[in-house]
Design a protein around this motif. Structure first.
Motif, mmCIF file in Angstrom:
data_model
loop_
_atom_site.group_PDB
_atom_site.id
_atom_site.type_symbol
_atom_site.label_atom_id
_atom_site.label_comp_id
_atom_site.label_asym_id
_atom_site.label_seq_id
_atom_site.Cartn_x
_atom_site.Cartn_y
_atom_site.Cartn_z
ATOM 1 N N ILE A 206 0.846 -1.197 0.000
ATOM 2 C CA ILE A 206 0.000 0.000 0.000
ATOM 3 C C ILE A 206 0.881 1.246 0.000
ATOM 4 O O ILE A 206 0.599 2.219 -0.709
ATOM 5 N N ASP A 207 1.946 1.201 0.754
ATOM 6 C CA ASP A 207 2.891 2.313 0.802
ATOM 7 C C ASP A 207 3.352 2.663 -0.617
ATOM 8 O O ASP A 207 3.341 3.823 -1.044
ATOM 9 N N HIS A 208 3.711 1.625 -1.366
ATOM 10 C CA HIS A 208 4.194 1.846 -2.733
ATOM 11 C C HIS A 208 3.077 2.334 -3.652
ATOM 12 O O HIS A 208 3.239 3.297 -4.405
ATOM 13 N N GLU A 209 1.918 1.675 -3.563
ATOM 14 C CA GLU A 209 0.787 2.049 -4.419
ATOM 15 C C GLU A 209 0.371 3.494 -4.152
ATOM 16 O O GLU A 209 0.005 4.234 -5.073
ATOM 17 N N ALA A 210 0.439 3.897 -2.872
ATOM 18 C CA ALA A 210 -0.010 5.228 -2.475
ATOM 19 C C ALA A 210 0.844 6.326 -3.109
ATOM 20 O O ALA A 210 0.358 7.436 -3.347
ATOM 21 N N THR A 211 2.096 6.022 -3.402
ATOM 22 C CA THR A 211 2.961 7.044 -4.008
ATOM 23 C C THR A 211 2.466 7.419 -5.404
ATOM 24 O O THR A 211 2.813 8.469 -5.937
ATOM 25 N N LEU A 212 1.625 6.557 -6.003
ATOM 26 C CA LEU A 212 1.113 6.805 -7.356
ATOM 27 C C LEU A 212 -0.252 7.492 -7.334
ATOM 28 O O LEU A 212 -0.821 7.799 -8.379
ATOM 29 N N GLY A 213 -0.807 7.670 -6.110
ATOM 30 C CA GLY A 213 -2.176 8.197 -6.032
ATOM 31 C C GLY A 213 -2.273 9.522 -5.307
ATOM 32 O O GLY A 213 -1.269 10.068 -4.825
ATOM 33 N N ASP A 214 -3.521 10.012 -5.203
ATOM 34 C CA ASP A 214 -3.795 11.299 -4.560
ATOM 35 C C ASP A 214 -4.414 11.048 -3.178
ATOM 36 O O ASP A 214 -5.532 10.544 -3.084
ATOM 37 N N PRO A 215 -3.711 11.407 -2.113
ATOM 38 C CA PRO A 215 -4.214 11.121 -0.765
ATOM 39 C C PRO A 215 -5.455 11.941 -0.394
ATOM 40 O O PRO A 215 -6.116 11.642 0.598
ATOM 41 N N THR A 216 -5.767 12.961 -1.187
ATOM 42 C CA THR A 216 -6.962 13.768 -0.884
ATOM 43 C C THR A 216 -8.130 13.388 -1.787
ATOM 44 O O THR A 216 -9.187 14.012 -1.742
ATOM 45 N N ALA A 217 -7.943 12.371 -2.640
ATOM 46 C CA ALA A 217 -8.970 12.014 -3.622
ATOM 47 C C ALA A 217 -10.270 11.573 -2.956
ATOM 48 O O ALA A 217 -11.360 11.939 -3.400
ATOM 49 N N ILE A 218 -10.160 10.787 -1.896
ATOM 50 C CA ILE A 218 -11.356 10.278 -1.217
ATOM 51 C C ILE A 218 -11.244 10.647 0.254
ATOM 52 O O ILE A 218 -10.188 10.478 0.866
ATOM 53 N N ARG A 219 -12.330 11.144 0.807
ATOM 54 C CA ARG A 219 -12.289 11.552 2.208
ATOM 55 C C ARG A 219 -12.803 10.396 3.075
ATOM 56 O O ARG A 219 -13.998 10.312 3.371
ATOM 57 N N PHE A 220 -11.908 9.483 3.466
ATOM 58 C CA PHE A 220 -12.301 8.388 4.353
ATOM 59 C C PHE A 220 -12.399 8.914 5.784
ATOM 60 O O PHE A 220 -11.733 9.887 6.145
ATOM 61 N N PRO A 221 -13.232 8.276 6.631
ATOM 62 C CA PRO A 221 -13.417 8.777 7.993
ATOM 63 C C PRO A 221 -12.158 8.648 8.843
ATOM 64 O O PRO A 221 -11.375 7.715 8.670
ATOM 65 N N ARG A 222 -11.960 9.626 9.730
ATOM 66 C CA ARG A 222 -10.894 9.561 10.731
ATOM 67 C C ARG A 222 -11.596 9.200 12.043
ATOM 68 O O ARG A 222 -12.068 10.098 12.748
ATOM 69 N N ALA A 223 -11.660 7.899 12.337
ATOM 70 C CA ALA A 223 -12.456 7.456 13.488
ATOM 71 C C ALA A 223 -11.867 7.952 14.798
ATOM 72 O O ALA A 223 -10.659 7.916 14.999
ATOM 73 N N MET A 224 -12.733 8.443 15.668
ATOM 74 C CA MET A 224 -12.372 8.836 17.032
ATOM 75 C C MET A 224 -11.247 9.881 17.069
ATOM 76 O O MET A 224 -10.506 9.958 18.045
ATOM 77 N N LEU A 225 -11.122 10.683 16.006
ATOM 78 C CA LEU A 225 -10.000 11.618 15.913
ATOM 79 C C LEU A 225 -9.953 12.564 17.110
ATOM 80 O O LEU A 225 -8.887 12.873 17.633
ATOM 81 N N HIS A 226 -11.136 13.026 17.534
ATOM 82 C CA HIS A 226 -11.161 14.004 18.618
ATOM 83 C C HIS A 226 -11.632 13.389 19.928
ATOM 84 O O HIS A 226 -12.036 14.073 20.842
ATOM 85 N N ASP A 227 -11.594 12.058 19.967
ATOM 86 C CA ASP A 227 -12.216 11.340 21.071
ATOM 87 C C ASP A 227 -11.153 10.506 21.802
ATOM 88 O O ASP A 227 -10.909 9.356 21.448
ATOM 89 N N GLY A 228 -10.504 11.082 22.804
ATOM 90 C CA GLY A 228 -9.547 10.336 23.622
ATOM 91 C C GLY A 228 -8.315 9.894 22.847
ATOM 92 O O GLY A 228 -7.988 10.427 21.783
ATOM 93 N N LEU A 229 -7.617 8.893 23.380
ATOM 94 C CA LEU A 229 -6.369 8.442 22.776
ATOM 95 C C LEU A 229 -6.463 7.012 22.235
ATOM 96 O O LEU A 229 -5.454 6.414 21.862
ATOM 97 N N ASN A 230 -7.669 6.454 22.201
ATOM 98 C CA ASN A 230 -7.830 5.125 21.609
ATOM 99 C C ASN A 230 -7.992 5.231 20.091
ATOM 100 O O ASN A 230 -8.267 6.307 19.564
ATOM 101 N N PHE A 231 -7.824 4.082 19.426
ATOM 102 C CA PHE A 231 -7.935 4.032 17.971
ATOM 103 C C PHE A 231 -9.007 3.036 17.552
ATOM 104 O O PHE A 231 -9.320 2.105 18.290
ATOM 105 N N SER A 232 -9.535 3.232 16.339
ATOM 106 C CA SER A 232 -10.427 2.246 15.742
ATOM 107 C C SER A 232 -10.181 2.237 14.243
ATOM 108 O O SER A 232 -10.175 3.297 13.610
#
Lengths: 357, 256
Positions: A206-232
Motif C-alpha cells: 500500500i505504501d508503494h501504491e499510495a505514491t502513485l495516487g492522490d491522498p486527498t482524492a477520497i475523504r475516508f473517515p478519521r475514526a475517534m479523531l477528537h475522542d480520547g487516545l484510543n484508535f479504531s
C-alpha cells in the motif's frame, strides 16, 4: 562412590546474580512471528551483530503468516542464524554473559522454538536466561539507536498485532495511554491490501501504491479523531470496501493513498496530543508499521510543528529483530535478574503496565 | 524400509567412553536420559501436564545433578526426531540442537516409532508402533525382531485407524501393538483384527531406549551435525493441505 539424593537447588538457581555492566554481552533470540533472528549486543546498546532471516516468501502465497510453517522454519534456521550472529560479532562465544529470548507475545509454536533453544544455551554455557517481552523490546529499539533519549517518552507502537500509545516513564515502567479498540493498524493495511488485490504483506504494498495516487482524492473517515487516545480501524476498512463497491472504477492508487492518509492522520494526531497531555520530552515510533514512509514523514513533521523531539527508528529496527531483544534483556537482567528455566512461553503476554494488576 | 534398530552387541568397539544425553518430547511425555557404555545412568520422565518447555531443561539440570555429571562431560546429544505432536516435538528438537551447537557435539536422531518398538524386541510377533497423531490420524510403522534389535518392515506412515487395521489384516500373523495411538484406538483395532497390546508404561517413546540406540550409533560414528538433523513430520502444515483442496480463506494471521 556414594550417591545421595540432592534436594538442593539446581545449578541455574544457585548461580550468583551476574554483574551487568557496559561490557556485558547479551545474545538475543527472536522467533515470535515470521523472522528468525539472533544478535549480540554489548552494554545494552552497542550492537555487535544482528542477523535476521525473514520468512515472508514462505507465507506470501497464503496472505498472512501460517503458524505451522513459521514454527518449522524457525527450527530449521535458528542454529545457523545464531552461529552467524556470533561470527559476525567477531568475539568468542565465551564472552556471552546472558541469553535473552522473546517469551511473548507471539505465535505459541514459534515462540517455543526460541525459548527452548535459549534455555538449552543457558544450561550449556552456564549463563543466565532472560525472558523478554516483545512489545517492551520494541520500545528499546529507540534506545539502541539513540541512547541520549530523555524520559518520559510517548511511544507509538504500530504493527500487525498492536496499535498502542505508551508512556515510557522509566526503564521497565510504562503507562498505557491508548490502544486500538478493534483492528491493529497493520492488520487494516493487510486487509485493505488484500481487498485491493495488491497481495501480502499489505504495509509495503500500500505504501508503494499510495505514491502513485492522490491522498486527498477520497475523504475516508478519521475514526475517534477528537475522542480520547484510543484508535479504531475497522470502520475505515469497511468504508474502503463500500467505496469500491459504489465506485468500481476508482483508482486503486487513489484508494490506497487516501486510506493510508486516514490511518496516518489519526496515528500522528493522537501521538502529539498524548505527548502534550503528559509533557513528554519526545515522541518515538516503533513496530513494523513504522517502516511506512508516509507515517514517518508525517510523524517527523508533527514533532517539528509541536516543538517536540521525534525519533524514527531505522528500517532494520522497525521490523522484528533480535538486537532489541538483547538490549531489553540487558536492562531486564540488570533490574530484575535472571528468568527461571521453568518459565513458560506466553503467547498473550502484555506490556507490564504501571497500576495494572 | 528394512532399517535395523539396535544390534549394539554385534562387533562394536568396547571400552569407548561416550556419554549421551537423550531428549524425547514427541508425545505428551517428556523424557530425558543420560547413558553410555554402562547403559542408562539416569532417566527423568513426566507424562502429564503438557508443559514441555517448562520441564525439559530443569529436567536436564536435575538429571545431571543427581547423576553427578557435568553437562560439559556429555559427548553426544540424541533426540527423538518424530513423528509426533509437532509443537511438543519441536521443544525437544530445538533444545537438543542448541545444546549440540553450544557444546560443539555431534547428534544422533532416532524416530519415535523406533523407540516404541525397540523395548518389544523379545516378542516374535509383528510389532505395530502407533502414535496418536490427533485429528483422527495415527503415525505408525511395523517391525520384526532381529538379533539384538528390531527391523522396520514398513514405511513410517500418517494414516487413519482403518488403514492400520487393513495393513495388519493383509499381513496376517500375530501382532503386538504399542503406543498411545494403539491404546486410544484399542476398540477400533480389536473390531478388525486380533492383537495384543503392550503395557501402558511402554506407550510413550522413552529416552532410555533413545540413549541405548544412540550409543550404538555413536560408536559407529553414525551421527550428524545440528543443522543436518531433520525432523519427521509426515504431515504437511495445515495451510498447505487446505491450500491444495480449496481456494481463498486462509488460516494465516497478520504479522504482529
Amino acid at each position: 562412590m556414594t550417591h545421595t539424593f540432592r534436594t538442593s537447588l539446581l545449578a541455574s538457581e544457585l548461580r550468583e546474580r551476574p554483574v551487568v555492566g557496559p561490557d556485558t554481552v547479551v545474545l538475543g533470540i527472536e522467533t515470535s512471528c515470521d523472522e528468525t533472528a539472533a544478535s549480540l549486543v554489548m552494554g545494552g546498546n552497542d550492537v555487535l551483530s544482528s542477523v535476521v532471516s525473514s520468512q515472508i516468501d514462505l507465507h506470501a502465497q497464503y496472505g498472512g503468516v501460517v503458524p505451522e510453517i513459521a514454527s518449522r522454519a524457525h527450527l530449521e534456521t535458528l542454529n545457523p542464524v545464531i552461529a552467524r550472529a556470533i561470527v559476525e560479532a567477531g568475539i568468542d562465544e565465551s564472552r556471552i554473559e546472558a541469553v535473552a529470548v522473546t517469551i511473548g507475545p507471539g505465535l505459541i509454536g514459534a515462540l517455543l522454538v526460541g525459548v527452548s533453544a535459549a534455555k538449552a544455551l543457558s544450561v550449556a554455557w552456564n549463563k543466565p536466561l532472560v525472558g523478554v517481552n516483545h512489545l517492551e523490546a520494541h520500545l528499546y529499539a529507540a534506545f539502541i539507536e539513540d541512547p541520549s533519549l530523555e524520559l518520559p517518552l510517548v511511544v507509538l507502537l504500530v504493527s500487525g498485532g498492536h496499535t498502542m500509545l505508551v508512556e515510557m516513564v522509566d526503564h521497565g515502567r510504562y503507562r498505557l495511554l491508548g490502544q486500538t479498540v478493534d483492528d491493529a493498524a497493520g492488520e487494516a493495511f493487510d486487509k485493505v491490501a488484500r481487498f485491493l488485490g495488491l497481495g501480502y504483506p499489505g504495509g509495503p504494498l500500500i505504501d508503494h501504491e499510495a505514491t502513485l495516487g492522490d491522498p486527498t482524492a477520497i475523504r475516508f473517515p478519521r475514526a475517534m479523531l477528537h475522542d480520547g487516545l484510543n484508535f479504531s480501524f475497522s470502520g475505515l476498512k469497511t468504508s474502503v470496501v463500500n467505496h469500491i463497491r459504489q465506485h468500481p472504477d476508482a483508482s486503486t492508487a487513489d484508494v490506497a493513498a487516501s486510506f493510508q492518509q486516514a490511518v496516518v492522520d489519526v496515528l500522528v494526531a493522537k501521538t502529539v496530543r498524548a505527548a502534550d497531555q503528559i509533557g513528554a520530552r519526545g515522541i518515538v515510533l516503533g513496530g513494523g508499521v513504522s517502516a511506512n514512509s508516509q507515517l514517518r514523514t508525517a510523524f517527523q513533521q508533527a514533532g517539528h510543528d509541536a516543538g517536540i523531539r521525534s525519533f524514527l527508528p531505522t528500517m532494520a529496527m522497525c521490523t522484528d529483530n533480535a538486537a532489541m531483544i538483547a538490549s531489553a534483556g540487558w536492562y531486564r537482567l540488570r533490574s530484575d535478574g535472571p528468568t527461571s528455566l521453568s518459565a513458560p512461553a506466553s503467547p498473550n503476554l502484555r506490556l507490564p503496565l504501571l497500576g495494572a494488576g | 524400509m528394512g532399517t535395523t534398530v539396535g544390534g549394539a552387541r554385534n562387533g562394536c568397539p568396547q571400552g569407548v567412553v561416550v556419554l549421551i544425553l537423550g531428549i524425547e518430547t514427541a508425545t505428551e511425555q517428556i523424557s530425558v536420559a543420560i547413558g553410555g557404555h554402562e547403559g542408562v545412568i539416569g532417566l527423568f520422565e513426566v507424562a502429564r501436564g503438557r508443559r514441555h518447555v517448562e520441564m525439559l531443561m530443569p529436567g536436564v539440570e536435575f538429571l545431571c545433578q543427581q547423576t553427578d555429571i557435568e553437562i560439559t562431560e556429555i559427548g553426544c546429544i540424541a533426540v527423538d526426531v518424530g513423528p509426533g505432536l509437532f509443537t511438543g516435538m519441536r521443544v525437544g528438537l530445538a533444545a537438543a540442537k542448541a545444546l549440540a551447537q553450544a557444546l560443539h557435539l555431534p547428534m544422533v536422531g532416532i524416530s519415535s516409532l523406533d523407540l516404541l518398538a525397540f523395548p518389544l524386541r523379545y516378542s516374535d510377533r509383528l510389532i505395530a508402533a502407533v502414535i496418536d497423531a490427533r485429528r483422527g490420524e495415527l503415525f505408525y510403522a511395523l517391525y520384526l525382531q532381529v538379533p539384538g534389535g528390531v527391523q522396520r518392515v514398513s514405511e513410517l506412515r500418517a494414516a487413519r485407524c482403518e488403514d492400520l487395521t487393513a495393513d495388519l489384516v493383509a499381513r496376517g500373523g500375530e501382532v503386538v501393538c504399542v503406543g498411545d495411538g494403539a491404546l486410544r484406538y484399542r476398540d477400533e483395532i480389536l473390531d478388525e483384527v486380533r492383537v495384543e497390546f503392550a503395557e501402558q508404561f511402554l506407550s510413550h517413546p522413552s529416552a532410555a531406549p533413545l540413549v541405548t540406540l544412540a550409543h550404538a550409533k555413536a560408536l559407529r560414528e553414525d551421527w550428524v551435525n545440528p543443522w543436518e538433523l531433520q525432523p519427521m513430520y509426515l504431515r504437511k502444515p495445515d495451510a498447505q493441505i487446505n491450500w491444495a483442496v480449496r481456494d481463498g480463506g486462509s488460516p494465516a494471521v497478520s504479522r504482529p
